[in-house]
Design an enzyme around this catalytic site. Structure first.
Site, mmCIF file in Angstrom:
data_model
loop_
_atom_site.group_PDB
_atom_site.id
_atom_site.type_symbol
_atom_site.label_atom_id
_atom_site.label_comp_id
_atom_site.label_asym_id
_atom_site.label_seq_id
_atom_site.Cartn_x
_atom_site.Cartn_y
_atom_site.Cartn_z
ATOM 1 N N ALA A 258 0.832 -1.167 0.162
ATOM 2 C CA ALA A 258 0.071 -0.120 -0.112
ATOM 3 C C ALA A 258 0.907 1.381 0.127
ATOM 4 O O ALA A 258 2.023 1.396 0.004
ATOM 5 C CB ALA A 258 -1.377 -0.323 0.917
ATOM 6 N N HIS A 259 0.291 2.065 0.090
ATOM 7 C CA HIS A 259 1.016 3.334 -0.100
ATOM 8 C C HIS A 259 1.420 3.611 1.241
ATOM 9 O O HIS A 259 1.395 3.443 2.363
ATOM 10 C CB HIS A 259 0.499 4.980 -0.290
ATOM 11 C CG HIS A 259 -1.109 5.250 0.570
ATOM 12 N ND1 HIS A 259 -1.654 5.829 0.594
ATOM 13 C CD2 HIS A 259 -1.844 4.091 1.660
ATOM 14 C CE1 HIS A 259 -3.150 6.075 1.142
ATOM 15 N NE2 HIS A 259 -3.145 4.952 1.431
#
Lengths: 357, 357, 357
Positions: C245-246
């Protein structure tokens, strides 16, 4: 991420906020609090970080209303922009400084577009895109390289289909939908009748319908219905590598985190949240507003508003091995405890009798 | 999904069924029971729905043999088509009304096909396909846009490779295989020797071999063997987003649901069923006909015919937090109960002694 | 996999090994032990298989140092190549016989390369590749068909980007990086502020930075940061279908197996191992050298060197159903046992009193 500057007063109008300090300061970017400097606005959603504020070099900080005491305020060099929800304020101001990219509205000669496709105005089609017969692409939508649009598929207006997105025949996508790279919409549902050598494929002749304002993460797969429709409701947001099986119906504004999977014909309400790696069995309902914790398995219909979990938290490996070994003996343990209880109860009655004697 | 009509008598012959009612009715489509109308045939596999039958507007209903009592029959307006397995009957009749699409057998000038590739008759190759040197494409197969066929790969006859499927060099695909969009066949297995800074890639010089009549779901990945072959046996069906590691061997007619993962060198028998999100460790065997429940972890070799699970069902979140906290203390609980047992046993012997005194 | 032969003496020099037997034998391939024949070298890392050695038809066998007793040695027809780590020795010799493929260093006229892109010498670009404005491709890198390189992205030297890899705008890839088919780098992070109808997309304006010598498996997705960077450290190896994920930061030489998922802003150290289907929540740290077992859920920060698990092993389904049903009653069971304990303690004190009376 540098864009023409805006005064803090201008930004305050966009987010319905109140400036404490100099509202004429010019802001030209949004920064994380630790990287902020003059000209940048940052935000603070968590009170844990208040102590950072007096060292913060940003020109302005987005904060909640009436959160910062006057005493604390006096030590903060930055202007404050008070809003109802600092996270939403941050998102909206970031949108101002990071406008959705303008695409040039040209159609590449290296794309393959069927003569019977209908392409609206200002659509951008990159090279190596394929658009099938009778497909429709709405105004201002963008098809990145490698996108495949099947026959009779419909893409709404202002959509962005990132590289290598596949939308198979007959599926429809609403307006302002974002499909990230590698998303597959309309692959055949996993449907067979019979067993072993005699197994027969059930043709998957339904479609997928994705409503307005949906965003779907990279390499997520959404299968077409066997008969009828698989539906993703308006405003729902789906993360990467999620599996949505055939005939699933998802309501509005539901959020599904990465690697979750939903089996066939299950209906998910609106405003539901499924955390990462959740699995949901087929043919059940999850009610509006339900929240399912990470890695949970949902095996039965869930009431609206319920909050369920079955994920386990990692423990030291050696100890966990013992737990794992004992777990299948849980029924035995219960029986043992029940038997002990009876025995102890028997003593208690005996003791009572003794005492009465 | 409208096709030239067939009489019910004609359909009965295809599915080896018996018509109860007018076998001359013309059927032109298959519908879900709630959407059925005149001209449509629907099906009923589940006795739960018998009560719908008297309101059903379909011209005919596929049902099991001798399932509908004469009494019930009298209230049903539709003709009945009795078959051994109504679900299989439905699948076969749906296949009649939804024939596999005909492709035009042309090879796009926008495809890049190596001069040394061998393409059989009536193959359809869409734009933006790449076919490598010495690759072979069997008769009537269809390569959708964005498909990549590596050097020396072999695709059988009557295959459908959906958009953006990748089959890397040297891999082989049997006849009548369907690979859904984004499937990757022949990516390098995850193999390294050594540790940390000294980690060395083990070249993955084996291949993948996919046998006849296999279907593989969107964005599933099947790694090539380190040495030798990764094999998917005849007739096996694999759902979306599944991971098959290097040197895995899967038998015939095995079914693997979405997001399951199988680690390296594991051998799965025939007619096995793995439910969604199952994980299987490396270097084990799963015997023929075994069934593994959703989200289960398979850590040891599984006997033929076994039915195993380790998935957990989501429970109310607050209660689950307590369960999660207590679970690591299960060994302590056992010890406690054992100690109690001893103590109580001690009393029992004491009481006996007392009584004998 | 046949390449020009090497003498065993030559191979011994590459792997810093010692030959026992004829070091002049010519070896021309590497084989699995059961498929080995004259001319092939095989390896034996596991003492379980020593008994196979006297039937082994390979010309040479890679083994650990001082592992094979003189007695065992006398019965083995093959020459031995003793090395410190036979698995690493095998990997290095396999690299010799399976050299990284040479690509022809040509740029296809069917690729779409922006006039402002910078392509170094000896780069191979296959048909249907897209390279955006100001993107840079380092020397000798290979872009397979369907690869997308966004504006301002930077690809290092000697990289291999397999078919349909997507690297979105502004992301950077180091040297000698391998991205397998369908990998997506730089898709938007899953970030929204607000709820339901009022949910607002947080523009994801950060990038992904992948350092040297990283390898990433097929269809894995790595999201760009909201602000700042998502980072994959030097030498890390990530398997297929993994979700990063980011704003996740991964250290050097970390290994992540298939279908694992790491939520936003979590920091993973160096030399960490995450097994298959692990889930890690957001905003935590996993310390250097930690090892997390398969299917585990990591919900809290993990100390360096810790070894954690929460996976469960599949048990017979009927018995497991009982376990599953009892698990939510674990708190009740504890209370019951505590109550019993008190009661028994009470007896014990009573008995003592009795005895003293």
């Amino acid at each position: 991420m540098t864009a023409p500057g805006k005064t803090l007063a201008e930004l305050a109008r966009v987010v319905d906020g109140k400036v404490i300090g100099d509202d004429g300061i010019v802001i030209d970017r949004v920064s994380a609090i630790e990287e902020a400097g003059p000209g940048s606005v940052t935000f603070l959603a968590n009170s844990r970080y208040y102590s950072h504020l007096n060292r913060c070099r940003a020109s302005a900080v987005i904060v909640g209303r009436n959160i910062i005491s006057d005493e604390l305020r006096s030590g903060i060099p930055a202007a404050l922009l008070e809003v109802a929800d600092p996270y939403v304020g941050f998102a909206k101001i970031l949108q101002i400084f990071s406008p959705i990219e303008r695409y040039d509205g040209t159609i590449s000669a290296q794309a393959a577009i069927n003569a019977d496709a209908v392409v609206a105005e200002a659509v951008t089609i990159f090279p190596h895109v394929f658009v099938g017969a009778r497909a429709k692409i709405g105004a201002r939508s963008v098809l990145f390289p490698g996108v495949f649009i099947g026959d009779d598929a419909v893409i709404g207006s202002d959509c962005i289909l990132h590289p290598n997105v596949v939308v198979r025949h007959g599926c429809s996508i609403g307006d302002r939908v974002i499909l990230h790279a590698g998303v597959v919409v309309g692959s055949d549902g996993f449907g067979y009748a019979g067993r072993s050598e005699g197994r027969v494929k059930i043709p998957q002749v339904g479609v997928v319908e994705i409503h307005d304002d949906v965003e779907i993460g990279a390499n997520t797969t959404i299968d077409r219905a066997a008969l009828g429709k698989t539906i993703i409701g308006r405003g729902s947001k789906i993360d990467n590598l999620v599996q949505i099986a055939h005939n699933v119906v998802i309501g509005e504004h539901t959020v599904i985190a990465a690697q979750a999977g939903i089996a066939g014909s299950t209906k998910i309400g609106k405003d539901v949240i499924l955390a990462g790696q959740v699995g949901v069995v087929n043919h059940i309902q999850i009610g509006d507003g339900a929240i399912i914790g990470p890695q949970s398995g949902v095996a039965q219909t869930v009431a609206a508003g319920a909050m369920l979990s079955s994920g386990l938290a990692a423990a030291p490996h050696r100890e966990w091995l013992k737990v794992m070994a004992l777990l299948p003996q849980l029924p035995k343990l219960w029986n043992l405890v029940r038997a002990l209880e009876k025995k102890v109860e028997g003593f208690a009655q005996g003791v009572e009798k003794d005492n009465r004697r």
